[in-house]
Every structure is written in structure tokens, then in C-alpha cells.
Design a protein around this motif. Structure first.
Motif, PDB file in Angstrom:
ATOM      1  N   UNK B 716      54.585  13.352  -8.923  1.00  0.00           N
ATOM      2  CA  UNK B 716      55.025  12.832 -10.511  1.00  0.00           C
ATOM      3  C   UNK B 716      53.898  13.497 -11.216  1.00  0.00           C
ATOM      4  N   UNK B 720      54.330  15.637 -14.689  1.00  0.00           N
ATOM      5  CA  UNK B 720      53.961  15.333 -15.906  1.00  0.00           C
ATOM      6  C   UNK B 720      53.056  16.425 -16.484  1.00  0.00           C
ATOM      7  N   UNK B 724      53.388  18.010 -20.079  1.00  0.00           N
ATOM      8  CA  UNK B 724      52.307  18.061 -20.983  1.00  0.00           C
ATOM      9  C   UNK B 724      52.047  19.606 -21.350  1.00  0.00           C
ATOM     10  N   UNK B 727      54.655  20.248 -24.056  1.00  0.00           N
ATOM     11  CA  UNK B 727      54.302  19.518 -25.373  1.00  0.00           C
ATOM     12  C   UNK B 727      53.292  20.099 -26.213  1.00  0.00           C
ATOM     13  N   UNK B 736      47.376  10.188 -30.573  1.00  0.00           N
ATOM     14  CA  UNK B 736      47.379   8.662 -30.949  1.00  0.00           C
ATOM     15  C   UNK B 736      45.741   8.163 -31.183  1.00  0.00           C
ATOM     16  N   UNK B 737      45.487   8.397 -32.203  1.00  0.00           N
ATOM     17  CA  UNK B 737      43.819   8.131 -32.040  1.00  0.00           C
ATOM     18  C   UNK B 737      43.369   6.418 -32.083  1.00  0.00           C
ATOM     19  N   UNK B 738      42.518   6.124 -31.221  1.00  0.00           N
ATOM     20  CA  UNK B 738      41.818   4.873 -31.461  1.00  0.00           C
ATOM     21  C   UNK B 738      40.699   4.825 -30.846  1.00  0.00           C
ATOM     22  N   UNK B 739      39.975   3.963 -31.368  1.00  0.00           N
ATOM     23  CA  UNK B 739      38.616   3.656 -30.993  1.00  0.00           C
ATOM     24  C   UNK B 739      38.410   3.181 -29.780  1.00  0.00           C
ATOM     25  N   UNK B 740      37.545   3.448 -28.649  1.00  0.00           N
ATOM     26  CA  UNK B 740      37.338   3.046 -27.647  1.00  0.00           C
ATOM     27  C   UNK B 740      35.716   3.130 -27.061  1.00  0.00           C
ATOM     28  N   UNK B 741      35.569   2.381 -26.113  1.00  0.00           N
ATOM     29  CA  UNK B 741      34.054   2.683 -25.779  1.00  0.00           C
ATOM     30  C   UNK B 741      34.243   3.714 -24.342  1.00  0.00           C
ATOM     31  N   UNK B 744      34.687   2.231 -21.027  1.00  0.00           N
ATOM     32  CA  UNK B 744      36.080   1.986 -20.708  1.00  0.00           C
ATOM     33  C   UNK B 744      36.914   3.073 -19.949  1.00  0.00           C
ATOM     34  N   UNK B 771      30.801   4.335 -29.106  1.00  0.00           N
ATOM     35  CA  UNK B 771      32.213   4.270 -29.299  1.00  0.00           C
ATOM     36  C   UNK B 771      32.492   5.719 -29.977  1.00  0.00           C
ATOM     37  N   UNK B 776      43.310   8.329 -26.229  1.00  0.00           N
ATOM     38  CA  UNK B 776      42.618   7.653 -25.187  1.00  0.00           C
ATOM     39  C   UNK B 776      43.412   8.551 -23.828  1.00  0.00           C
ATOM     40  N   UNK B 777      44.870   8.351 -23.822  1.00  0.00           N
ATOM     41  CA  UNK B 777      45.518   9.027 -22.762  1.00  0.00           C
ATOM     42  C   UNK B 777      45.155  10.265 -22.548  1.00  0.00           C
ATOM     43  N   UNK B 887      33.638   2.541 -38.050  1.00  0.00           N
ATOM     44  CA  UNK B 887      33.905   2.210 -39.471  1.00  0.00           C
ATOM     45  C   UNK B 887      33.316   0.537 -39.584  1.00  0.00           C
TER      46      UNK B 887
END
Lengths: 231, 895
Positions: B716, B720, B724, B727, B736-741, B744, B771, B776-777, B887
Motif C-alpha cells: 500500500x 501511495x 504522491x 501528484x 491543506x494548511x492547518x496549525x498544529x503542535x 503531536x 506551533x 499535516x499529512x 495568529x
């Protein structure tokens, strides 16, 4: 006692076979359909308790089938989809699906989701006390406990947890979370969700003195609170 | 042709083109007669019937039977296309229905009288143009023509019979015919038929034709016709031999040149040159030297006719701007290796021959020693001008004379005023100055006028005895005389200078325009741009409208996006015709001349790439020679540029294709290997489980089942990975942006990679609570890759360390360190290239992992580098991401 009936709508024979075998040996009665139209017919005939719908059908799109089902039935639908189709997943959840599984999936995962889906929404909202494994949510007092020990959550964190608990076991899409916690016009918090849930997770981990794995991140789609019926 | 006499590649190509072109085109078979009445139409019909018997679809386009029953009988069975009726000033006129024939698409069509002129309002002015169109459409044609109609023989026939026939067919048509046969009849027999009334002459032609039908004429005409065909056979033989590569007596280091002018005599010279060139089988040049002289309208027309004639007779037409005709001829001869110059007998002029350099002939003979000069006999005796001088162009129009007259009157009054002060003699200088002023501002004519005027006025009004034309003092006489000579000389010189200036101006402006055009064109990035540049240039240069139509891949015309003007259906149809037939059409041409616009096909090396539609000023009647030349040149330039752009696109597409082919190959090879390993494990374990004994052994069962799941997961992951890559390559990946620590991320990694780590520990150092904003992925993927690499290439018992460094305001660094052999020296950068595997690495792996990591990090605006560690032996991979402060809304919610 009649076995719960599950309708599998999938055009891939190997997956159909796999599902039939594993579900049957786990105490379900399984019906199959290979096309969307066949599936809808079968649904009318057999009145299943849950439908597993594959999104890559030859005749209708998954969404189309979902809409048709939802036109006059509230039967829980779990759909099978491929990785990297986040938009599709969100659209499906918006369109009335209850949960999803990404291919390739493991059977235990599937079983867990099925069980969650079949649980007749015991209005987790009405019960003053919610439990899921070591987690306890006291709705009246807005208190959260892990293994009996109180965990201090900010009001935002509590609200977030409450949303997940409302749909315990099912994936909650970002939009639902944002709507419930901040209201319909709060798009920016979308990017912060992971941090918030991260904080909650850290607190749970500290309380458990180990890894809690209670809250799962369904990347690009939403979040899920695992109930103790899962592995 | 090269001096050794062998065919040059160009010639071979031309010969091949002639043969292969005729495969696509229809075949032309000509029935040639020496004069009317020999039975050409009859012979044509007989040949057609033969074809009909063979099953060929034959139609009669136009066949003139003149009421003769034998001829009419032959027409039976042939589909006779009725003539098309057109109305011209209320009179019905009938002409061959070209469109209908084209629609019916027969195999063969019969077209009588090739030299016929079509009625006005027809598509083409001449029937032979209709025939050309039929041939282009792939339809074979049989046709008839008399020797007197053939352009290059036209004047010879006139000489023989005294009758000048005006309807002619250009030789190029005849030359390209596939078959030509003489319908021969002895003069005796023909005269007999004439007596019997079997020859149709046409009512008005009857008497004129009497001159035609004398026996000696007929004999000469017969010879002319037979010779003509013999020449053609010779030419065909030549072509045939060229293709077969047969060495023959090539003759060809010859090249002829004839100077074309506006003199009607020029036409004769041109035809003669063609005959000579033809018999020598040599190429020939028709040269027009533009001396800046302005020509009257008739002269301009004659010049145009002469140039067109030369072109039709297949000369290479060259136009050059130069004052000195002999000099220009000399230059062109030198440049183009001309071996023979043809010219007419010049008139004799006394002064020029004695004092000047002599006539054009004298100059040429003197200066060009390597060239033969042929002087063609004149039609009339050369004129002896005796003492006459060649007057410079005096026709400048009325206005300059008018102005000059008034000016000189004013000067005269000025002189009257000055008379008391300076005396009458000095007035000469005043007049002289005035004349020079006129000379500078005007041409020879007014200058001469001013000179005469001054002389007269000075003499009459100022020089004693005043009021008479007599001059008393002899010194006064000399003064006036020398004054007059000076004035004349001044005037003549000025006109010469003016002409030279004009010529230079023309040349300069041409060159400049061409230079500008080419400069702009080479910068054009696509065909739209080139088309715009061209139409702008034409509009600016000629103050006329221009629309450029380009042909797209399906050979359909479409207007370029920038063209301001929309074409009407008619205008578009004309353009379409020009495009399909590769010939100019519309205004001022012989085809569809009623159209208000001129459509010029843009011919490149491979064919017609588009059409330029030119809208002349309403008052213009025809393009001048200069304009035509210029248009032709810039259109040809643009066509070449358009082709080049097309080629470049094609070349790039090919290059891309080749590259992707290469990548496909590599991918296939490494992928099949990568996939095979887990599949082997899968099949092995699963098949082992199908064995009775194994499946009942719980230990074996558990182990094998785990193996199956593990192998499947690895499979698999490979899949993938590949997805990738594609792509990421496509560049359509959106973060796909997001905030994270960060912490994590590491937690997730830890749990995901538990199996792969096989008990190895990862030490986490640094500030993991920072942060970060990102996908993330994807970052998970990148770090997974680095960690897996560390596991694979590091020591099996070595430690893996991940360190985080945060420098607020600038960067966040994540370092993945292992203990092991490290990175081979010098390969630190290459590692990140696609498909790169360091030499000596254990087999397995596609070589894409690190390039994916690089892509991902770069998408985040960061970079990743590899180096060896300083402290212990091992590799360190460092990811650097730009620091972003969280922010305020987020920080609020965290409180």
C-alpha cells in the motif's frame, strides 16, 4: 432473534466477498448488490438495518445513490472511499452518510464503525452522563473525568469534546464542529482545530499517564471520539 | 547546378516535386495545333471516348463543336455540363460552370480552347486559370490550344503571319502539362478543308484569318508547333534523367539576365530571353532597376505588365533601387553569377556617346568582362538623336511652375529695388541665388523655367539697352551666357541629386522596415503575436487595412484574435480560395477581381500557413511594383516565422514526450521491483496458510497472518508513494494548511511507525511544543520518509535522533540524525534528485523518497539539506521551515 441486516453495495467481487464472509461470521445477515440501482431495489426489498456503500459504482455516483437512499430512509450508511478524496468524504457526510472507511481498511475497523452505526442514536444528548472507556462527561456540571480524575478543560475545549460526544463513535466533519462551537461564520478556526484537539489529547494523556488515543483525527474530514466498542 | 555537372540536391528535389506533385494534382493533356481547323477538338474527343470505354468518369466542361456533325457525334455519351449563365449589363452570357464540375468530381473533364478569356463576373479572368483550379482539385483535364496562343511564341507567330493574337496562355501552364501532342495536318490538307468549308473561323475573324492561311505561313507555323513539342519532350527527358540519376549533358553554368523597363520593347526582350534560356536550359533573371524616376501612369502599367510577363514566363524577378542602371546590372550579374545579358539596340545620342560614358550597352560592355552581352535585333531602326539632348523629366505638374513664376516675379521686383544700389551687373548674382533656391526646393523643370525667366527678365528689364532683348556690351553678353549655362547646369545637377536622394530614401526605408519587421517577428512568442506584428506593419506602411488569417491544425482559416476587422462572408470566401490554391486572389488579380480586398497566401517552406487580406485605399487601382515586392517579402518573412514557431512547439512537445517516455521506463523498472517484494511475501504467506497443517498451528498461523498484513501494508505504501509522486509532479497539489503542535506530529509518527521501527528508539530533543502551520499529512509523509531512511541506512543498533530548533522570527528546524556510514562525499545534493540511488546502497526502493521530501518541504516555502554529522559517523537531514507566529485568535483560544 433476527440478525441485523446489512446491505453491501459494491461492484468489486473481491471486496464483496470479503465483506460477506467477515460480516456473516460476525453475526450479521448480508445482502449484496453490484450496482447503484440494484442496491436501491434491494434496499426496498430487504429493509436493511445498515448499508455499506462503495463510492466507485458503475452506474450512479455514490452521492447520487446516497441521495436516493436519503429521500425516504434514515438507514445508517457507511461508505467506502479511497484515500485523498477529502472533498468527496465531506460531501458524502453532508449528503447524509453517517461514517466512512478508507480503502484499504481492516475488518476490525469496519466492525467498529458498523456497531456504532447500528446503535440507535441513544440520544447521547439527553443523558446527563456520557461514558466512553475511561472518559466520563458530566453534562450537567460541565465536568470531564478520566478514570475518575477531573481534567480541567477550557470552555472551548469542553464544547469541542461535547460535539464529538454527541456523535460518539462517528466522524464529525469540521463544519459541524465549527457550527456547533463557534457558529456558522467562523471559518478561520478550521485551521486551529488540530491544535485545540491536540491540547485536549495532551491533557487526556497526562491524566491517563499514557497515550489515550480517544480522539482520532480524520485528516481533511473531521474528528472522531472512539467509544469502547472499538479496538 | 554544381560545376561538376551533377544535380544539386535542390534540383533533384524540384524534379521529384514535379513528379510527385503531379500525383496529387490532376493530369493535363494538351492537344496542340498549328492553327484553327486542324482537328484538335476532334482528337480530344476521340481520346476522351477511349477513356470512357475504360470506365473513366468523363464530363465535357466546354466543347466547341461549331455545329460540325462528326464532332457532335463524338460527344454522345459524355456528360455535357451545361454552361453557366451570368448576366452582364442585362445580357445573358454563358461560360463553363466551374463550380458544378468541381462538385461533381469527375475523373476527367474536357475543356476546349485553353486561351479563352472568361466573361466578366467569372471567378477567374482566363480559362486556363479555371483549368488550374480543376487540376488542383485532382481532376484530369484534356484541353486544346493553338501555337499562336502560347505566350513565348506569340510574337514569332505575329512575325510569321502578320496577325497578332491577343489571347495568350503562359508557358508555365504548358510546361507543367503531363502530355502534349501535336494534332498535325499538312498544309495542303488543311487548305483543302478550308475550301470545303470544314474549318470554322468565326465570323469576325474570317477576313483577318485570310492572312493566316497562306501556305508559307502554315509551313512555318507547323514547324513552330513541332519544334515547341520537341523542346518540351527534351525538357521532360531532362526531368526524367534527373530523377533516375542518369548523367547527361547538363548545360548549366549558364544564367541569363534581361533588364525590364517600362518600354514596350521590353516585352519582346523578355520573350526572347526566355526562349534562349529555355533552349540553354538555364535559369534567367528579369531585373527591374528603380532609378527613382517617376513614371506616368501608362508607363507604370506597361512596366507592371512586363514584370508580370516575366514572372509568368518563369523568370526570377529581382527589383533593385539604384540610380545607375549599368551599375545595378553589373552588381546583380556579379552576385548571381550571370553569364549572359540580353539587351536591345540602344539609340544613339551624340553628346552622351562622345562626352558621357556612352549608352547602357557601352557601359555594360566596358565594365562586365566576364559576361556575354547579347544585343537583340530591333523592330525598328535605332533613332539617331544627333545633337538632341536627353531632356530631364520636365513633367512635374503645374503647381511648381506656378509657384516658381510668382517667386521669380517677386525676385524681379527685388532686383528693381536693388538696381540703384548695385548696378545691373550684380543683379545676375541675385538671380543666380534665386535659381539655386528654386533648384534646392524643386525639380529640374521649374529650375530650368526659373533660369530662362531670369535670363529674359534680366536682359529685357535690366541690361542696357533696357526694354529690348539686345545686349549692347559684349562683356554683358558673356555674362548672360555664362549665367545661363550655370543656371542650366545647376538645375540639371539638382534634379540628378534629387533622384539619387529618392532612390536612397526608397532603399533606406525598405531596409529599415524590413529590419524592424524581422526584429519584431523574431521576438514573437506565438503565432498570434506574429500575425499582429504583420498586420500592424502593413497598416502603418500602406495606410491600408490588413487582416491576417491563420491556418489551424485542421487547415481551417480563422481570424487572428487581434484583427480589428471582421471579414464578410464574401471576403472570407476569397481568402479561402487563396489559401486552398496558394495564389493571390481578389482586387487587382485575375481571380475574383470584383472583391474589394486582396487576399495573399502566406507561403512558407512547407506550404500555405495563412492568408493576408489587404484592404487598399478606395482610390487605388493597383499595387505598384515596389509595394507588391515589399508586401511579398514581409509576408514571406512572416510565413517563415510562423512555421518556425510551429516547429518549435512540435520540437518541444517531442522533447517532453521523450523525457516522459524515459521516466516511464525508469519508473516501470523500479516499481515492478518494489512491488514484487511484498507481493512475494503475500503470496508466500497466504499460500502457506492454505496448507492444512500450517493453518491449524496457532503459532504459525499468527506469524503468517501478521506477515500477510505487513506485506500488504508495505505494498500500500509503495502505491501511495507513486501516486504522491505524480501528484507532486503535476504541480496541482494544494497544501491543506492547518496549525498544529510539532509534538503531536511526532506522537503520530511514533505510533504509525511502531512496526517499522522494530524496537528502535527515537530520541526527541528540543522544543516540540512550538506551533507550526503546514499540511499535516504531507509533513507526516516527509518525516516518515526521513525516519525510514534512518532505519534503513543507519547502523542496526544505532540511535535515531530528532532535534527541533526554533528561532523566533526566522525559522523552525527539524533535524533527523542517524548513526551509520553517512552520506558518500559529494552526493549531498544529488541525493534529492529523482530516481537517484547512492552507489552501493542495498537494493530495493525506487529512489523517489527524498525527491518527494524535497518537493513537500519546498511547497511549504522551506528547504531540506543533507550532510554528514561532525560528532559521530552518520547522516543528518535538516528540514528548515520559515517561522510563523501563531495568529492572535489562536493564542486567545489557547488560554
Amino acid at each position: 432473534m433476527t440478525l441485523p441486516k446489512i446491505l453491501v453495495i459494491d461492484d468489486e467481487p473481491s471486496i464483496s466477498k470479503l465483506l460477506k464472509h467477515s460480516l456473516t461470521s460476525n453475526g450479521f445477515e448480508v445482502f449484496e448488490a453490484a450496482t447503484g440501482n440494484e442496491g436501491i431495489q434491494r434496499m426496498i426489498e430487504k429493509r436493511p438495518d445498515l448499508i455499506i456503500l462503495d463510492f466507485g459504482l458503475p452506474d450512479l455516483t455514490g452521492l447520487e445513490v446516497l441521495h436516493k437512499i436519503r429521500e425516504w430512509s434514515k438507514t445508517p450508511v457507511i461508505f467506502l472511499t479511497v484515500r485523498d478524496s477529502d472533498e468527496d468524504k465531506v460531501a458524502a457526510l453532508d449528503g447524509g452518510a453517517d461514517d466512512y472507511l478508507t480503502k484499504p481498511f481492516s475488518v476490525p475497523e469496519l466492525l467498529a464503525r458498523i456497531r456504532v452505526g447500528l446503535r440507535h442514536s441513544q440520544l447521547s444528548e439527553d443523558l446527563p452522563l456520557f461514558t466512553a472507556g475511561p472518559l466520563e462527561i458530566d453534562r450537567s456540571g460541565h465536568l470531564v473525568r478520566i478514570n475518575g480524575r477531573e481534567v480541567k478543560l477550557t470552555s472551548t475545549e469542553y464544547l469541542l469534546l461535547a460535539v464529538l460526544a454527541k456523535h460518539a463513535g462517528k466522524v464529525v466533519p469540521h463544519r459541524t464542529i465549527l457550527n456547533d462551537v463557534w457558529g456558522p461564520n467562523s471559518v478561520e478556526h478550521n485551521h486551529y482545530l488540530r491544535v485545540y484537539f491536540g491540547q485536549i489529547r495532551k491533557k487526556f494523556d497526562a491524566a491517563l499517564e499514557g497515550s489515550s488515543e480517544l480522539i482520532t483525527t480524520e485528516s481533511g474530514v473531521g474528528y472522531r471520539l472512539k467509544t469502547n466498542l472499538s479496538d | 547546378m554544381s560545376p561538376s555537372g551533377r544535380r544539386t540536391p535542390d534540383e533533384l528535389l524540384e524534379a521529384l516535386n514535379r513528379t510527385s506533385a503531379s500525383e496529387r494534382r490532376g493530369k493535363l493533356r494538351i492537344f496542340l495545333g498549328m492553327c484553327p481547323g486542324v482537328g484538335k477538338t476532334y482528337a480530344m474527343l476521340e481520346a476522351a471516348r477511349q477513356q470512357l470505354v475504360r470506365g473513366v468518369k468523363v464530363v465535357a466542361g466546354v466543347v466547341e463543336t461549331h455545329g460540325r456533325k462528326e464532332t457532335e457525334a463524338l460527344l454522345e455519351g459524355l456528360n455535357n455540363i451545361p454552361k453557366k449563365e451570368t448576366r452582364y449589363k442585362d445580357t445573358p452570357l454563358y461560360e463553363m460552370d466551374l463550380d458544378r464540375i468541381l462538385r461533381e468530381k469527375p475523373d476527367l473533364v474536357l475543356v476546349d480552347e485553353l486561351a479563352h478569356t472568361n466573361v466578366p463576373e467569372s471567378r477567374h479572368a482566363k480559362r486556363y486559370q479555371d483549368v488550374q483550379e480543376l487540376l488542383s482539385a485532382g481532376i484530369d483535364v484534356y484541353t486544346t490550344v493553338n501555337i499562336q496562343h502560347i505566350e513565348s511564341r506569340n510574337d514569332q507567330v505575329a512575325q510569321i503571319t502578320g496577325v497578332l493574337v491577343r489571347e495568350t496562355v503562359p508557358d508555365s501552364i504548358i510546361d507543367n502539362a503531363d502530355q502534349i501532342e501535336v494534332v498535325d495536318l499538312s498544309p495542303d490538307e488543311l487548305l483543302q478543308r478550308l475550301k470545303e468549308g470544314k474549318v470554322y473561323l468565326g465570323d469576325r475573324a474570317a477576313r483577318a484569318m485570310e492572312g493566316f492561311f497562306k501556305e508559307e505561313h502554315l509551313l512555318a507555323l507547323r514547324e513552330l508547333a513541332l519544334r515547341f513539342v520537341a523542346e518540351k519532350v527534351d525538357l521532360d527527358l531532362h526531368a526524367h534523367m534527373t530523377i533516375k540519376g542518369i548523367e547527361g549533358p547538363w548545360n548549366t553554368t549558364e544564367r541569363l539576365l534581361v533588364a525590364v523597363s517600362h518600354s514596350p520593347y521590353s516585352a519582346r526582350l523578355i520573350r526572347t530571353t526566355r526562349r534562349m534560356a529555355h533552349s540553354l536550359e538555364a535559369p534567367w533573371i528579369a531585373l527591374y532597376v528603380n532609378t527613382g524616376q517617376s513614371l506616368s501612369k501608362e508607363d507604370e502599367e506597361t512596366l507592371q505588365k512586363n514584370i508580370t510577363l516575366a514572372r509568368e514566363l518563369a523568370a526570377e524577378v529581382i527589383t533593385i533601387a539604384d540610380n545607375d542602371i549599368a551599375g545595378a546590372i553589373r552588381k546583380v550579374s556579379y552576385d548571381r553569377n550571370v553569364t549572359q545579358i540580353i539587351m536591345g539596340r540602344p539609340d544613339r545620342r551624340f553628346f552622351r556617346d562622345l562626352f558621357g560614358q556612352g549608352s547602357l550597352l557601352d557601359k555594360l560592355v566596358r565594365d562586365t568582362s566576364k559576361v556575354d552581352v547579347h544585343v537583340i535585333r530591333a523592330e525598328r531602326k535605332p533613332r539617331y538623336h544627333g545633337f538632341a539632348l536627353k531632356w530631364p523629366e520636365l513633367k512635374s505638374g503645374f503647381i511648381p511652375y506656378y509657384n516658381t513664376a510668382w517667386f521669380m516675379v517677386a525676385v524681379s521686383f527685388l532686383c528693381r529695388g536693388l538696381l540703384e544700389v548695385t548696378g545691373y551687373r550684380a543683379l545676375g548674382s541675385v538671380f543666380l541665388l534665386a535659381i539655386l533656391a528654386v533648384a534646392t526646393l524643386s525639380t529640374a523643370g521649374p529650375t530650368l523655367f526659373a533660369a530662362i525667366f531670369s535670363a529674359v527678365v534680366w536682359n529685357f528689364f535690366f541690361i542696357p539697352p533696357v526694354w529690348t532683348f539686345t545686349i549692347a556690351a559684349p562683356e554683358d553678353f558673356m555674362m548672360v551666357a555664362s549665367f545661363f549655362v550655370a543656371a542650366l547646369a545647376g538645375g540639371l545637377l539638382t534634379s540628378r541629386i534629387r533622384r539619387q536622394e529618392l532612390v536612397l530614401e526608397i532603399r533606406e526605408s525598405e531596409t529599415r522596415l524590413l529590419y524592424e519587421l524581422v526584429k519584431n517577428l523574431t521576438r514573437a512568442r506565438d503565432d498570434e503575436e506574429a500575425a499582429t506584428i504583420l498586420s500592424n506593419k502593413i497598416q502603418r506602411q500602406f495606410k491600408a487595412g490588413a487582416v491576417v488569417l491563420l491556418a489551424d491544425k485542421e487547415r481551417k482559416l480563422r481570424a487572428s484574435k487581434s484583427s480589428g476587422r471582421q471579414l464578410s462572408e464574401n471576403e472570407f470566401a476569397v481568402a479561402q480560395w487563396a489559401f486552398e490554391n496558394g495564389k493571390a486572389a481578389g482586387w487587382s488579380t485575375q481571380t475574383l477581381s470584383a472583391s474589394p480586398c486582396l487576399s495573399l497566401p502566406m507561403k512558407g517552406e512547407t506550404g500555405v500557413v495563412g492568408v493576408v487580406v489587404f484592404f487598399p485605399q478606395p482610390s487605388q487601382k493597383a499595387l505598384g511594383v515596389e509595394t507588391e515586392n515589399f508586401l511579398e517579402t514581409i509576408i514571406a518573412q512572416t510565413a517563415i516565422v510562423l512555421e518556425r514557431l510551429e516547429f518549435r512547439e512540435a520540437a518541444e512537445a517531442t522533447k517532453l514526450y521523450k523525457e516522459s517516455e524515459k521516466i516511464h521506463q525508469i519508473l516501470l523498472n523500479s516499481v515492478s521491483h518494489e512491488l514484487r517484494t511484498p507481493i512475494t511475501a503475500l503470496i508466500g504467506s497466504a499460500s502457506a496458510l492454505s496448507d492444512e497443517r500450517t493453518v491449524n498451528d496457532p503459532v504459525a498461523r499468527k506469524a503468517l497472518t501478521q506477515e500477510v498484513v505487513g506485506a500488504a501494508r508495505r505494498l500500500d505504501r509503495v502505491v501511495e508513494n507513486l501516486l504522491d509522486v505524480s501528484r507532486l509532479e503535476k504541480g496541482t497539489l494544494q497544501l491543506k494548511k492547518e496549525w498544529f503542535e510539532l509534538g503531536e506530529l511526532f506522537d503520530i509518527l511514533h505510533s504509525e511507525l511502531r512496526d517499522d521501527l522494530r524496537g528502535r528508539i527515537i530520541r526527541l530533543k528540543g522544543e516540540t511544543s512550538v506551533l507550526v502551520e503546514g499540511d499535516f499529512q504531507l509533513l507526516d509523509q516527509a518525516l516518515t520518509q526521513l525516519i525510514l531512511n534512518a532505519v534503513k541506512y543507519g547502523k542496526s543498533d544505532g540511535q535515531i535522533e530528532i532535534a527541533c530548533e526554533v528561532h523566533e522570527g526566522s525559522y523552525v528546524r527539524i533535524k533527523v540524525r542517524d548513526e551509520g556510514p553517512g552520506i558518500p562525499k559529494g552526493l549531498e545534493d544529488q541525493l534529492f534528485e529523482k530516481f537517484f540511488r547512492a552507489p552501493g546502497t542495498p537494493a530495493g526502493g525506487v529512489g523517489l523518497g527524498l525527491s518527494i521530501v524535497k518537493n513537500i518541504i519546498e511547497l511549504h516555502g522551506g528547504n531540506v539539506t543533507a550532510r554528514n554529522r561532525h560528532d559521530v559517523s552518520g547522516a543528518e537531514f535538516e528540514i528548515e521551515l520559515p517561522y510563523k507566529s501563531a495568529p492572535p485568535a489562536l493564542r486567545e483560544a489557547l488560554k
